[in-house]
Write an enzyme that holds these catalytic residues in place. Structure first.
Site, PDB file in Angstrom:
ATOM      1  N   HIS A 186       0.690  -1.363   0.107  1.00 29.75           N
ATOM      2  CA  HIS A 186       0.127   0.068  -0.136  1.00 29.75           C
ATOM      3  C   HIS A 186       0.709   1.373  -0.195  1.00 29.75           C
ATOM      4  O   HIS A 186       0.514   2.218   0.537  1.00 29.75           O
ATOM      5  CB  HIS A 186      -0.762  -0.065   1.191  1.00 29.75           C
ATOM      6  CG  HIS A 186      -1.973  -1.194   1.222  1.00 29.75           C
ATOM      7  ND1 HIS A 186      -3.143  -1.167   0.690  1.00 29.75           N
ATOM      8  CD2 HIS A 186      -1.570  -2.177   1.965  1.00 29.75           C
ATOM      9  CE1 HIS A 186      -3.700  -2.385   0.822  1.00 29.75           C
ATOM     10  NE2 HIS A 186      -2.829  -3.030   1.554  1.00 29.75           N
ATOM     11  N   SER A 316      18.742  15.063 -18.338  1.00 24.11           N
ATOM     12  CA  SER A 316      17.925  16.435 -18.226  1.00 24.11           C
ATOM     13  C   SER A 316      18.549  17.629 -19.207  1.00 24.11           C
ATOM     14  O   SER A 316      19.991  17.311 -19.145  1.00 24.11           O
ATOM     15  CB  SER A 316      17.704  17.088 -17.073  1.00 24.11           C
ATOM     16  OG  SER A 316      17.257  18.493 -17.137  1.00 24.11           O
TER      17      SER A 316
END
EC number: 4.2.1.2
Length: 462
Positions: A186, A316
């Site tokens: 979870h 990037s």
């Protein structure tokens, strides 16, 4: 451009002089110049294999002269060798039975066969319909080519690549079998396991989906050839379909056979729906694996940072030193495409109106695209990411030691409620579990250390 005049039942067509196709192919090329998606070469080669087998069987059955059959075979072998790839220009977006692509092959083999006969000085003329397409219809040849192409693509390309990927996962599981890490469910901290155990789960996922794919491929072995127009086999010898399937099986070394019910083979493509469903399952598994690796490698300082992925390229254009999980991103995009293809295939397969499904080209185009993307994606991810995957054991140990979920080991000794009190106290006051347990008066330091041992938690003895 130099052209020649070719004729079909609708009249004359100007065809490029240097091309082997004829009037019907030219009409299709002009009438359906849609998009950029060409009929996959896997279908072209499957057609060539089929036409070669059909010529051989027609010769055996006395339906075709040896000269014509041999010339068709020679021409088909040239196609299979990749010598005439640029003579198959048609797009996927054509008639739903694939008739134009069937005729494209018929015309190319007829013209090339005639050229070969002329070179040998034989006064024989091959006709694309009467000879190359003898005992056949587009309605049974195209679905036959679909199954041959799909089966070969899976057997020769996807499955070997999947096995390689799976083997490397097993190796990584063994490599990291002693690295104890924090488990997560979870998106929350959970009890520990080893990194090797986590990866072994990924390997088992792929073992199961490989099994699903192999089991589904049994249905692709059945070939529609012999059904001709609507499944009755009109204009074909009763043994034609069975003999052609046997010839193809002998040529390929693969277990192809004649479909038991040709009516089904022409109007339904549930076999491809079923097999692609297994490919969708593989895509779902690969998305999960690539996504887990992406998250576990997040950081390097603000993320989980438990895995180190290879730095293949700058990440990037504005942030120096950034390394992005590019292989995970590529593979998850591939799996998204495959899942979308599955929806297209399922809908297209539902369109089997009466005796014939007329969405065949889009079904096989998407099927082959999925297979190609999965094969290439698996290989690239394997070579550029999976092999070089490393564990950041410093971060892994830090996360494990800080975890409150180690308190689960106390449940059998002091009960769930007392263990929960310790965890809550540690979290609220910024304490370690040991400190919280001791301050609560529930355990001594010695008792805590004996009960809370991550190594025992990942290999419980009962």
């Amino acid at each position: 451009m130099n052209t020649r005049i070719e004729r079909d039942t609708l009249g004359e067509m100007h065809v490029p002089q240097d091309k082997l196709w004829g009037a019907q192919t030219q009409r299709s090329y002009e009438n359906f110049h849609i998009g950029t998606e060409k009929m996959p070469m896997e279908i072209i080669y499957a057609f060539a294999l089929l036409k070669k087998a059909a010529a051989n069987v027609n010769k055996k059955l006395g339906q075709l002269s040896a000269e014509k059959a041999d010339a068709i075979t020679w021409a088909a072998n040239e196609v299979l060798a990749g010598k005439h790839d640029d003579h198959f220009p048609l797009f996927v977006w054509q008639t739903g039975s694939g008739t134009q692509s069937n005729m494209n092959m018929n015309e190319v083999l007829a013209r090339r066969g005639n050229q070969l006969l002329q070179e040998k000085g034989l006064d024989v003329t091959i006709h694309p319909n009467d000879d190359v397409n003898r005992s056949q219809s587009s309605n049974d040849t195209f679905p036959t080519a679909m199954h041959i192409a799909a089966y070969n693509k899976l057997d020769d390309h996807l499955l070997p690549t999947l096995q390689m990927f799976k083997q490397t996962l097993h190796q990584k599981a063994k490599q990291f079998d002693d690295v104890i890490k924090l488990g997560r469910t979870h998106l929350q901290d959970a009890t520990p396991l080893t990194l090797g155990q986590e990866i072994s789960g990924w390997a088992r996922m792929l073992e199961k989906t490989e099994q699903m794919i192999r089991e589904s491929m049994i249905y692709l072995q059945e070939l529609a050839i012999g059904g001709t127009a609507v499944g009755t086999g009109v204009n074909a010898h009763p043994k034609f379909g069975e003999m052609v399937a046997a010839d193809i099986a002998n040529e390929t070394g693969k277990p192809f056979k004649s479909a038991a019910n040709k009516f089904h083979a022409l109007t339904s493509h549930d076999e491809l729906v079923h097999t692609h469903g297994a490919l969708k399952a593989l895509a779902a598994d690969l998305f999960k694996i690539a996504n887990d690796i992406r998250w576990l490698a997040s950081g390097p300082r603000g993320g989980l940072g438990e895995l180190i992925i290879p730095a293949n390229e700058p990440g990037s254009s504005i942030m120096p030193g950034k390394v992005n999980p590019t292989q995970s991103e590529a593979l998850t995009m591939i799996t998204s495409q495959v899942i979308g293809n599955d929806a297209t295939i399922a809908f297209a397969a539902s369109q089997g109106n009466f005796e014939l499904n007329v969405f065949k080209p889009v079904i096989i185009y998407n099927f082959l695209q999925s297979t190609t993307l999965l094969t290439d994606g698996l290989r690239t991810f394997h070579d550029k990411c999976l092999i070089g995957l490393e564990a950041n054991e410093t971060i892994i140990k830090k996360h494990l030691n800080e975890s409150l979920m180690l308190v689960t080991a106390l449940n059998p000794h002091i009960g769930y409620e007392n263990a929960a009190k310790i965890a809550k106290k540690a979290h609220a006051e910024g304490l370690t579990l040991k400190e919280a347990a001791m301050q609560s008066g529930l355990l001594t330091e010695e008792e805590f250390e004996k009960m809370v041992d991550p190594a025992k938690m990942v290999h419980p003895q009962g």
